[in-house]
Design a protein around this motif. Sequence first.
Motif, PDB file in Angstrom:
ATOM      1  N   ASP A  76      -6.320   6.200  43.815  1.00 11.77           N
ATOM      2  CA  ASP A  76      -5.991   6.611  42.453  1.00 11.77           C
ATOM      3  C   ASP A  76      -6.961   5.990  41.456  1.00 11.77           C
ATOM      4  OD1 ASP A  76      -4.527   8.034  40.583  1.00 11.77           O
ATOM      5  OD2 ASP A  76      -3.082   6.431  40.245  1.00 11.77           O
ATOM      6  N   TRP A  77      -7.157   6.698  40.339  1.00 14.63           N
ATOM      7  CA  TRP A  77      -7.938   6.212  39.202  1.00 14.63           C
ATOM      8  C   TRP A  77      -7.033   5.416  38.263  1.00 14.63           C
ATOM      9  CZ3 TRP A  77     -13.050   7.852  39.199  1.00 14.63           C
ATOM     10  CH2 TRP A  77     -13.361   9.046  39.858  1.00 14.63           C
ATOM     11  N   SER A  78      -7.567   4.380  37.675  1.00 11.15           N
ATOM     12  CA  SER A  78      -6.874   3.685  36.589  1.00 11.15           C
ATOM     13  C   SER A  78      -7.406   4.190  35.256  1.00 11.15           C
ATOM     14  CB  SER A  78      -7.110   2.177  36.694  1.00 11.15           C
ATOM     15  OG  SER A  78      -6.621   1.515  35.543  1.00 11.15           O
ATOM     16  N   ARG A  79      -6.547   4.187  34.249  1.00 11.56           N
ATOM     17  CA  ARG A  79      -6.968   4.501  32.884  1.00 11.56           C
ATOM     18  C   ARG A  79      -7.419   3.261  32.122  1.00 11.56           C
ATOM     19  NH1 ARG A  79      -4.887   9.578  30.947  1.00 11.56           N
ATOM     20  NH2 ARG A  79      -3.761  10.683  32.598  1.00 11.56           N
ATOM     21  N   LEU A  80      -7.374   2.119  32.755  1.00 12.57           N
ATOM     22  CA  LEU A  80      -7.759   0.870  32.108  1.00 12.57           C
ATOM     23  C   LEU A  80      -9.260   0.864  31.839  1.00 12.57           C
ATOM     24  CD1 LEU A  80      -6.034  -1.635  31.364  1.00 12.57           C
ATOM     25  CD2 LEU A  80      -6.884  -2.708  33.446  1.00 12.57           C
ATOM     26  N   SER A  81      -9.644   0.447  30.650  1.00 11.19           N
ATOM     27  CA  SER A  81     -11.058   0.425  30.277  1.00 11.19           C
ATOM     28  C   SER A  81     -11.747  -0.793  30.874  1.00 11.19           C
ATOM     29  CB  SER A  81     -11.189   0.402  28.750  1.00 11.19           C
ATOM     30  OG  SER A  81     -12.545   0.245  28.375  1.00 11.19           O
ATOM     31  N   LEU A  82     -12.921  -0.558  31.432  1.00  7.45           N
ATOM     32  CA  LEU A  82     -13.756  -1.654  31.922  1.00  7.45           C
ATOM     33  C   LEU A  82     -14.966  -1.768  31.006  1.00  7.45           C
ATOM     34  CD1 LEU A  82     -13.705  -1.094  35.794  1.00  7.45           C
ATOM     35  CD2 LEU A  82     -12.483  -2.818  34.478  1.00  7.45           C
ATOM     36  N   ASP A  83     -14.731  -2.246  29.787  1.00  3.70           N
ATOM     37  CA  ASP A  83     -15.809  -2.271  28.804  1.00  3.70           C
ATOM     38  C   ASP A  83     -16.601  -3.559  28.830  1.00  3.70           C
ATOM     39  OD1 ASP A  83     -13.795  -3.857  27.890  1.00  3.70           O
ATOM     40  OD2 ASP A  83     -13.510  -2.827  25.980  1.00  3.70           O
ATOM     41  N   ALA A  84     -16.233  -4.505  29.705  1.00  4.81           N
ATOM     42  CA  ALA A  84     -16.990  -5.751  29.810  1.00  4.81           C
ATOM     43  C   ALA A  84     -17.860  -5.693  31.050  1.00  4.81           C
ATOM     44  CB  ALA A  84     -16.040  -6.943  29.893  1.00  4.81           C
ATOM     45  N   PRO A  85     -19.103  -6.212  31.001  1.00  2.50           N
ATOM     46  CA  PRO A  85     -19.947  -6.204  32.187  1.00  2.50           C
ATOM     47  C   PRO A  85     -19.359  -7.066  33.286  1.00  2.50           C
ATOM     48  CG  PRO A  85     -20.924  -7.565  30.459  1.00  2.50           C
ATOM     49  CD  PRO A  85     -19.758  -6.851  29.837  1.00  2.50           C
ATOM     50  N   ALA A  86     -19.638  -6.701  34.520  1.00  5.07           N
ATOM     51  CA  ALA A  86     -19.138  -7.460  35.656  1.00  5.07           C
ATOM     52  C   ALA A  86     -19.819  -8.814  35.732  1.00  5.07           C
ATOM     53  CB  ALA A  86     -19.395  -6.684  36.939  1.00  5.07           C
ATOM     54  N   PRO A  87     -19.117  -9.839  36.219  1.00  2.10           N
ATOM     55  CA  PRO A  87     -19.727 -11.155  36.334  1.00  2.10           C
ATOM     56  C   PRO A  87     -20.826 -11.163  37.375  1.00  2.10           C
ATOM     57  CG  PRO A  87     -17.604 -11.127  37.424  1.00  2.10           C
ATOM     58  CD  PRO A  87     -17.735  -9.812  36.704  1.00  2.10           C
ATOM     59  N   GLN A  88     -21.831 -12.019  37.169  1.00  2.00           N
ATOM     60  CA  GLN A  88     -22.914 -12.166  38.119  1.00  2.00           C
ATOM     61  C   GLN A  88     -22.602 -13.295  39.087  1.00  2.00           C
ATOM     62  OE1 GLN A  88     -25.690 -10.044  38.134  1.00  2.00           O
ATOM     63  NE2 GLN A  88     -24.313  -8.956  36.753  1.00  2.00           N
ATOM     64  N   SER A  89     -23.172 -13.205  40.274  1.00  2.00           N
ATOM     65  CA  SER A  89     -22.866 -14.189  41.302  1.00  2.00           C
ATOM     66  C   SER A  89     -23.629 -15.486  41.086  1.00  2.00           C
ATOM     67  CB  SER A  89     -23.245 -13.647  42.676  1.00  2.00           C
ATOM     68  OG  SER A  89     -22.419 -12.592  43.021  1.00  2.00           O
ATOM     69  N   PRO A  90     -22.964 -16.631  41.195  1.00  2.00           N
ATOM     70  CA  PRO A  90     -23.665 -17.900  41.288  1.00  2.00           C
ATOM     71  C   PRO A  90     -24.217 -18.056  42.689  1.00  2.00           C
ATOM     72  CG  PRO A  90     -21.327 -18.266  41.518  1.00  2.00           C
ATOM     73  CD  PRO A  90     -21.509 -16.793  41.261  1.00  2.00           C
ATOM     74  N   PRO A  91     -25.028 -19.067  42.944  1.00  2.00           N
ATOM     75  CA  PRO A  91     -25.504 -19.300  44.308  1.00  2.00           C
ATOM     76  C   PRO A  91     -24.330 -19.410  45.281  1.00  2.00           C
ATOM     77  CG  PRO A  91     -26.677 -20.697  42.766  1.00  2.00           C
ATOM     78  CD  PRO A  91     -25.588 -20.031  41.984  1.00  2.00           C
ATOM     79  N   ALA A  92     -24.487 -18.822  46.455  1.00  2.00           N
ATOM     80  CA  ALA A  92     -23.387 -18.757  47.424  1.00  2.00           C
ATOM     81  C   ALA A  92     -23.262 -20.081  48.163  1.00  2.00           C
ATOM     82  CB  ALA A  92     -23.609 -17.613  48.403  1.00  2.00           C
ATOM     83  N   THR A  93     -22.562 -21.020  47.561  1.00  2.00           N
ATOM     84  CA  THR A  93     -22.392 -22.333  48.165  1.00  2.00           C
ATOM     85  C   THR A  93     -20.943 -22.643  48.495  1.00  2.00           C
ATOM     86  OG1 THR A  93     -22.173 -23.329  45.978  1.00  2.00           O
ATOM     87  CG2 THR A  93     -24.381 -23.244  46.935  1.00  2.00           C
TER      88      THR A  93
ATOM     89  N   CYS B  21     -15.440   2.848  35.990  1.00  2.00           N
ATOM     90  CA  CYS B  21     -14.067   3.212  36.329  1.00  2.00           C
ATOM     91  C   CYS B  21     -13.459   2.171  37.263  1.00  2.00           C
ATOM     92  CB  CYS B  21     -14.036   4.568  37.018  1.00  2.00           C
ATOM     93  SG  CYS B  21     -14.666   5.927  36.013  1.00  2.00           S
ATOM     94  N   LEU B  22     -12.166   1.981  37.107  1.00  2.00           N
ATOM     95  CA  LEU B  22     -11.389   1.111  37.977  1.00  2.00           C
ATOM     96  C   LEU B  22     -10.553   1.986  38.901  1.00  2.00           C
ATOM     97  CD1 LEU B  22     -10.324  -1.772  38.675  1.00  2.00           C
ATOM     98  CD2 LEU B  22      -8.599  -1.422  36.892  1.00  2.00           C
ATOM     99  N   LEU B  23     -10.593   1.689  40.202  1.00  2.00           N
ATOM    100  CA  LEU B  23      -9.870   2.481  41.175  1.00  2.00           C
ATOM    101  C   LEU B  23      -9.132   1.569  42.150  1.00  2.00           C
ATOM    102  CD1 LEU B  23     -13.017   3.850  40.876  1.00  2.00           C
ATOM    103  CD2 LEU B  23     -11.760   5.717  41.940  1.00  2.00           C
ATOM    104  N   ALA B  24      -8.168   2.156  42.843  1.00  2.00           N
ATOM    105  CA  ALA B  24      -7.474   1.460  43.932  1.00  2.00           C
ATOM    106  C   ALA B  24      -7.401   2.412  45.113  1.00  2.00           C
ATOM    107  CB  ALA B  24      -6.084   1.024  43.507  1.00  2.00           C
TER     108      ALA B  24
END
Length: 438
Positions: A330-347, A411-414
């Motif tokens: 299903d699609w969500s109607r929730l807005s994703l207006d913020a950029p996704a977080p970037q990954s820190p070093p994988a430690t 878009c946000l989905l599940a």
Amino acid sequence: MAWKSRTRTLQVFDTELSADTVEWCPLSSSYDILACGTYQLQKAGESEDAPHRRTGRLYLFEFRREDSMIPPLTELQRLDTAAILDLKWCHVPVSERPVLGMVTATGELQLYTLLDDQEGGRSLKAMCSSAVGAERLALSLDWSTGRMESSDIRVVCSDSAGCVGVFSLAEGALVALSQWKAHDFEAWITAFSYWNTQLVYSGGDDCKLKGWDLRASPSSPAFTSKRHSMGVCSIHSSPHLEHILATGSYDEHVLLWDGRNMRQPLGESAVGGGVWRLKWHPTHQHLLLAACMHNDFHILHCQQALEGRGEACPVVSSYILHNSLAYGADWSRLSLDAPAPQSPPATEPKQSLAESRGHVRIQYESPTASFDTSLEDDAGRYIPEAVVTSSTGPAAPPAPNPDQDAPSLSCLLASCSFYDHMLHVWRWDWTPEESDQH
């Protein structure tokens, strides 16, 4: 058509029992609410003749993205029930509250109201129920309110005896209006026409797609189509374009129809797996989400087919990170207006499932040649972070105008899968590109 497309897993949740249906709430007050239903066949004993018991569980979640270090999905409630075959939220409030419909393996249609508790949380409370039929499984349901209209709220259900039934909802109670034999075998799916709610569609294991005019005798369908070559198991009326209908089948094809001419579909698309569920995007009229059982989840762009060009719908994105039957989406109607977080070093050290309290950390990447796919761990950090060119900025939120596709979407989905009992929440970022000039 060219595009840049990327899917990123935000969270994976182990539902313990086989997951087969997932639904975001369509009401603005509760866009962040997600329901997931499960179905588990419990063997009664070693004897093959012993009756089997079908059990289920209803999960209620809240999605919050305020802190990138905290998993966005929080479990609010779990209710042990009979096995759940389908879930659908009513598209309009009932007595000013969201209402969730559920059909079960005990042949019942059950409604739940979403309530606020004194501590500021939210939970589902049983509202009413009605028997669809004895000794049968209730398989699917749909509300008449798909265009967000509240007059004459009704629910349609289908069952394993091949029957379809229509119920009205008034003063907090379900009233059976009609029921009829629609198919020779299981009636896998039924749905309203959202533009003419006196018209109901059904699809069955007899390979037939049928339409029913509720004002006429149900002994005679308004039309019968044998265009699908196997059982018809998904139907969704477009909430944006009048007469438009999408259907899917075990024959691994998605068909688009103009309801005024059911002799020949507008378009046919092979998706490589039985199409268990189809969902039109809530605001973008040309985007269609398909759960394709043995072949993952796909997003189709249907503009050319809907314009009558007779072409297959291109797949603009695929989500391929489930390891079992792709059933619920299903699609969500929730807005994703913020950029996704970037990954820190994988430690970070690996964390056990018990330590992460049900949130599964996946440590692999599974991209295709066409789509960039990455994963986040249960703290909201991507594992791994794919390289993105500097020209690609944060994707814009969905445009409010449903009549035109925005230059870019986030878009946000599940989605959920059956035998591995997994619920995934993920985002899709899509940017159409101008055609190459030669």
